[in-house]
Design a protein around this motif. Structure first.
Motif, PDB file in Angstrom:
ATOM      1  N   TYR A   5      33.516  14.178  17.992  1.00 53.43           N
ATOM      2  CA  TYR A   5      32.056  14.096  18.005  1.00 53.43           C
ATOM      3  C   TYR A   5      31.524  15.153  18.961  1.00 53.43           C
ATOM      4  CZ  TYR A   5      32.315  11.452  22.450  1.00 53.43           C
ATOM      5  OH  TYR A   5      32.542  11.052  23.746  1.00 53.43           O
ATOM      6  N   ARG A   6      30.328  15.620  18.701  1.00 52.11           N
ATOM      7  CA  ARG A   6      29.710  16.682  19.490  1.00 52.11           C
ATOM      8  C   ARG A   6      28.779  16.074  20.514  1.00 52.11           C
ATOM      9  NH1 ARG A   6      31.286  21.910  20.294  1.00 52.11           N
ATOM     10  NH2 ARG A   6      29.511  23.258  20.778  1.00 52.11           N
ATOM     11  N   PHE A   7      28.975  16.476  21.777  1.00 53.55           N
ATOM     12  CA  PHE A   7      28.094  15.974  22.830  1.00 53.55           C
ATOM     13  C   PHE A   7      27.954  17.012  23.922  1.00 53.55           C
ATOM     14  CE2 PHE A   7      27.511  13.750  26.918  1.00 53.55           C
ATOM     15  CZ  PHE A   7      26.248  13.218  26.674  1.00 53.55           C
ATOM     16  N   ASP A   8      26.723  17.326  24.273  1.00 47.65           N
ATOM     17  CA  ASP A   8      26.409  18.223  25.383  1.00 47.65           C
ATOM     18  C   ASP A   8      27.128  19.567  25.241  1.00 47.65           C
ATOM     19  OD1 ASP A   8      25.007  18.792  27.719  1.00 47.65           O
ATOM     20  OD2 ASP A   8      26.610  18.060  29.037  1.00 47.65           O
ATOM     21  N   GLY A   9      27.195  20.053  24.009  1.00 48.19           N
ATOM     22  CA  GLY A   9      27.792  21.355  23.761  1.00 48.19           C
ATOM     23  C   GLY A   9      29.303  21.364  23.664  1.00 48.19           C
ATOM     24  N   ASN A  10      29.943  20.196  23.693  1.00 46.14           N
ATOM     25  CA  ASN A  10      31.404  20.119  23.636  1.00 46.14           C
ATOM     26  C   ASN A  10      31.853  19.172  22.526  1.00 46.14           C
ATOM     27  OD1 ASN A  10      32.210  21.609  26.243  1.00 46.14           O
ATOM     28  ND2 ASN A  10      30.720  20.109  26.982  1.00 46.14           N
ATOM     29  N   ASP A  11      33.047  19.414  22.018  1.00 43.76           N
ATOM     30  CA  ASP A  11      33.676  18.503  21.071  1.00 43.76           C
ATOM     31  C   ASP A  11      34.557  17.528  21.844  1.00 43.76           C
ATOM     32  OD1 ASP A  11      32.588  19.537  18.698  1.00 43.76           O
ATOM     33  OD2 ASP A  11      34.097  21.122  18.632  1.00 43.76           O
ATOM     34  N   GLU A  12      34.281  16.237  21.684  1.00 39.38           N
ATOM     35  CA  GLU A  12      35.078  15.193  22.315  1.00 39.38           C
ATOM     36  C   GLU A  12      35.840  14.443  21.228  1.00 39.38           C
ATOM     37  OE1 GLU A  12      35.259  15.253  25.401  1.00 39.38           O
ATOM     38  OE2 GLU A  12      33.380  16.040  26.197  1.00 39.38           O
ATOM     39  N   LEU A  13      37.062  14.040  21.544  1.00 41.88           N
ATOM     40  CA  LEU A  13      37.901  13.386  20.552  1.00 41.88           C
ATOM     41  C   LEU A  13      37.651  11.882  20.507  1.00 41.88           C
ATOM     42  CD1 LEU A  13      41.301  15.230  21.090  1.00 41.88           C
ATOM     43  CD2 LEU A  13      39.385  15.831  19.587  1.00 41.88           C
ATOM     44  N   CYS A  14      38.003  11.302  19.363  1.00 41.45           N
ATOM     45  CA  CYS A  14      37.836   9.866  19.166  1.00 41.45           C
ATOM     46  C   CYS A  14      38.935   9.382  18.225  1.00 41.45           C
ATOM     47  CB  CYS A  14      36.459   9.574  18.576  1.00 41.45           C
ATOM     48  SG  CYS A  14      36.154   7.821  18.207  1.00 41.45           S
ATOM     49  N   LEU A  15      39.622   8.315  18.603  1.00 38.05           N
ATOM     50  CA  LEU A  15      40.611   7.706  17.723  1.00 38.05           C
ATOM     51  C   LEU A  15      39.925   6.713  16.798  1.00 38.05           C
ATOM     52  CD1 LEU A  15      43.612   6.924  20.118  1.00 38.05           C
ATOM     53  CD2 LEU A  15      43.435   8.771  18.450  1.00 38.05           C
ATOM     54  N   ARG A  16      40.192   6.862  15.510  1.00 38.02           N
ATOM     55  CA  ARG A  16      39.656   5.911  14.539  1.00 38.02           C
ATOM     56  C   ARG A  16      40.816   5.276  13.781  1.00 38.02           C
ATOM     57  NH1 ARG A  16      34.747   4.752  11.546  1.00 38.02           N
ATOM     58  NH2 ARG A  16      35.352   3.510   9.751  1.00 38.02           N
ATOM     59  N   SER A  56      37.997   0.622  13.833  1.00 40.49           N
ATOM     60  CA  SER A  56      37.628   0.744  15.248  1.00 40.49           C
ATOM     61  C   SER A  56      37.495   2.204  15.636  1.00 40.49           C
ATOM     62  CB  SER A  56      38.672   0.067  16.145  1.00 40.49           C
ATOM     63  OG  SER A  56      39.928   0.707  16.025  1.00 40.49           O
ATOM     64  N   LEU A  57      36.657   2.440  16.637  1.00 36.50           N
ATOM     65  CA  LEU A  57      36.484   3.751  17.260  1.00 36.50           C
ATOM     66  C   LEU A  57      36.809   3.621  18.739  1.00 36.50           C
ATOM     67  CD1 LEU A  57      32.985   4.811  15.833  1.00 36.50           C
ATOM     68  CD2 LEU A  57      35.227   5.606  15.039  1.00 36.50           C
ATOM     69  N   SER A  82      26.947   9.703  25.818  1.00 38.64           N
ATOM     70  CA  SER A  82      27.998  10.202  24.928  1.00 38.64           C
ATOM     71  C   SER A  82      28.396   9.144  23.902  1.00 38.64           C
ATOM     72  CB  SER A  82      29.215  10.637  25.751  1.00 38.64           C
ATOM     73  OG  SER A  82      29.961   9.530  26.238  1.00 38.64           O
ATOM     74  N   LEU A  83      28.354   7.879  24.272  1.00 36.87           N
ATOM     75  CA  LEU A  83      28.674   6.810  23.328  1.00 36.87           C
ATOM     76  C   LEU A  83      27.634   6.730  22.219  1.00 36.87           C
ATOM     77  CD1 LEU A  83      29.866   3.984  25.748  1.00 36.87           C
ATOM     78  CD2 LEU A  83      31.275   5.492  24.337  1.00 36.87           C
ATOM     79  N   ILE A  84      26.387   6.940  22.576  1.00 38.12           N
ATOM     80  CA  ILE A  84      25.328   6.961  21.553  1.00 38.12           C
ATOM     81  C   ILE A  84      25.583   8.092  20.575  1.00 38.12           C
ATOM     82  CG2 ILE A  84      22.867   7.317  21.171  1.00 38.12           C
ATOM     83  CD1 ILE A  84      22.385   5.989  23.901  1.00 38.12           C
ATOM     84  N   GLN A  89      27.349   9.802  15.122  1.00 34.38           N
ATOM     85  CA  GLN A  89      28.079  10.764  14.297  1.00 34.38           C
ATOM     86  C   GLN A  89      29.252  10.154  13.546  1.00 34.38           C
ATOM     87  OE1 GLN A  89      28.989  14.392  16.649  1.00 34.38           O
ATOM     88  NE2 GLN A  89      27.268  13.794  17.968  1.00 34.38           N
ATOM     89  N   LEU A  90      29.920   9.170  14.146  1.00 35.68           N
ATOM     90  CA  LEU A  90      31.127   8.616  13.550  1.00 35.68           C
ATOM     91  C   LEU A  90      30.988   7.159  13.128  1.00 35.68           C
ATOM     92  CD1 LEU A  90      33.796  10.102  16.013  1.00 35.68           C
ATOM     93  CD2 LEU A  90      32.908  11.087  13.890  1.00 35.68           C
ATOM     94  N   GLY A  91      29.863   6.552  13.418  1.00 37.92           N
ATOM     95  CA  GLY A  91      29.640   5.148  13.109  1.00 37.92           C
ATOM     96  C   GLY A  91      29.369   4.919  11.640  1.00 37.92           C
ATOM     97  N   PRO A  92      28.706   3.826  11.285  1.00 37.14           N
ATOM     98  CA  PRO A  92      28.025   2.889  12.194  1.00 37.14           C
ATOM     99  C   PRO A  92      28.979   1.937  12.905  1.00 37.14           C
ATOM    100  CG  PRO A  92      27.851   2.103   9.955  1.00 37.14           C
ATOM    101  CD  PRO A  92      28.523   3.436   9.871  1.00 37.14           C
ATOM    102  N   VAL A  93      28.454   1.352  13.989  1.00 44.45           N
ATOM    103  CA  VAL A  93      29.191   0.376  14.784  1.00 44.45           C
ATOM    104  C   VAL A  93      28.446  -0.951  14.728  1.00 44.45           C
ATOM    105  CG1 VAL A  93      29.744  -0.264  17.161  1.00 44.45           C
ATOM    106  CG2 VAL A  93      30.310   2.015  16.329  1.00 44.45           C
ATOM    107  N   SER A  94      29.188  -2.040  14.537  1.00 42.95           N
ATOM    108  CA  SER A  94      28.553  -3.359  14.456  1.00 42.95           C
ATOM    109  C   SER A  94      28.829  -4.226  15.674  1.00 42.95           C
ATOM    110  CB  SER A  94      29.030  -4.101  13.201  1.00 42.95           C
ATOM    111  OG  SER A  94      30.436  -4.340  13.266  1.00 42.95           O
ATOM    112  N   HIS A  95      29.941  -3.974  16.378  1.00 39.32           N
ATOM    113  CA  HIS A  95      30.344  -4.765  17.534  1.00 39.32           C
ATOM    114  C   HIS A  95      30.950  -3.841  18.584  1.00 39.32           C
ATOM    115  CE1 HIS A  95      30.231  -7.716  14.287  1.00 39.32           C
ATOM    116  NE2 HIS A  95      30.240  -8.699  15.171  1.00 39.32           N
ATOM    117  N   VAL A  96      31.011  -4.329  19.831  1.00 34.65           N
ATOM    118  CA  VAL A  96      31.596  -3.566  20.935  1.00 34.65           C
ATOM    119  C   VAL A  96      32.589  -4.457  21.674  1.00 34.65           C
ATOM    120  CG1 VAL A  96      31.153  -2.208  23.013  1.00 34.65           C
ATOM    121  CG2 VAL A  96      29.417  -2.310  21.204  1.00 34.65           C
TER     122      VAL A  96
END
Length: 231
Positions: A5-16, A56-57, A82-84, A89-96
């Motif tokens: 996902y893109r945040f503040d000019g950087n690409d951050e990784l996410c496990l799905r 899950s993300l 960054s979570l928002i 970008q990768l959601g939607p999310v229903s629970h945390v």
């Protein structure tokens, strides 16, 4: 699967993990050195949830894991932003679902249903890391105190448990507490005397000196999460 996902000019990784269609569970591990000790547990929990048919993300926060952002640029408010971005970008999310210090961030997405294991206040995390530094200083023949270290940290930043924390992070962390919500399921370990809606098998892995894994704990967490999400 690794996403970005893109945040503040950087690409951050996410496990799905899990199915690609439908909403996902956002997983927020503990913070700082505690995160390193439970990384394997969190990944195996996500895999177990996939077996329950639940996606899950689990995103890298700026300054953590594979992020190229220096940790001393991060803060609680930055991590929440960054979570928002990640979920948009990768959601939607229903629970945390959040563990320990991760519960300081789980209000970023509003009042989504939240599952919490052993929630901790930011000041509690700070005191734990300060005690570790004081003990390390003592072994090196250096006299230090919690009050003196905090005074320094609030103005100049400090390195605690291998983490370079900025004055902004220190101030935000010291004031941070898990936010209140109308739909929070509180989980604790079986031998914890405090009240909870769920009991998890095992003992806190973040208290161990080295990273560890507990397959039974991962299965216990995943089973409770799956039952909770399905109502």
């Amino acid at each position: 699967m690794i996403r970005a996902y893109r945040f503040d000019g950087n690409d951050e990784l996410c496990l799905r993990h899990g199915p690609d269609d439908g909403p996902a569970l956002l997983i927020l591990p503990p913070l700082f050195d505690e995160a390193n000790r439970v990384r394997h547990l969190m990944v195996e929990t996500a895999r177990a949830l996939s077996g329950h048919g639940i996606a899950s993300l689990m995103p890298d926060l700026p300054g953590c894991n594979e992020s190229l952002v220096p940790l001393d640029r991060a803060g609680i408010s930055l991590w929440q932003a960054s979570l928002i971005a990640c979920t948009e970008q990768l959601g939607p999310v229903s629970h945390v679902a959040a563990i320990r210090g991760g519960t300081l961030l789980d209000g970023a997405l509003g009042d989504l249903p939240r599952w919490r294991l052993a929630p901790a206040k930011g000041g509690q995390l700070l005191r734990t890391m300060l005690r570790t530094k004081i003990a390390s200083d003592r072994e090196a023949g250096i006299a230090s105190s919690s009050d003196a270290l905090m005074e320094l940290a609030r103005t100049q930043g400090i390195e605690l448990a291998g983490n370079s924390l900025s004055p902004c992070m220190i101030r935000e962390l010291d004031a941070a507490a898990p936010s209140e919500g109308s739909a929070v399921r509180l989980a604790r370990f079986a031998d914890d005397p405090l009240e909870a809606e769920a009991r998890i098998a095992g003992a806190p892995l973040w208290l161990r000196a080295e990273p560890a894994h507990d397959p039974a704990m991962a299965a216990s967490i995943a089973a409770d999460l799956a039952a909770w999400m399905r109502g």
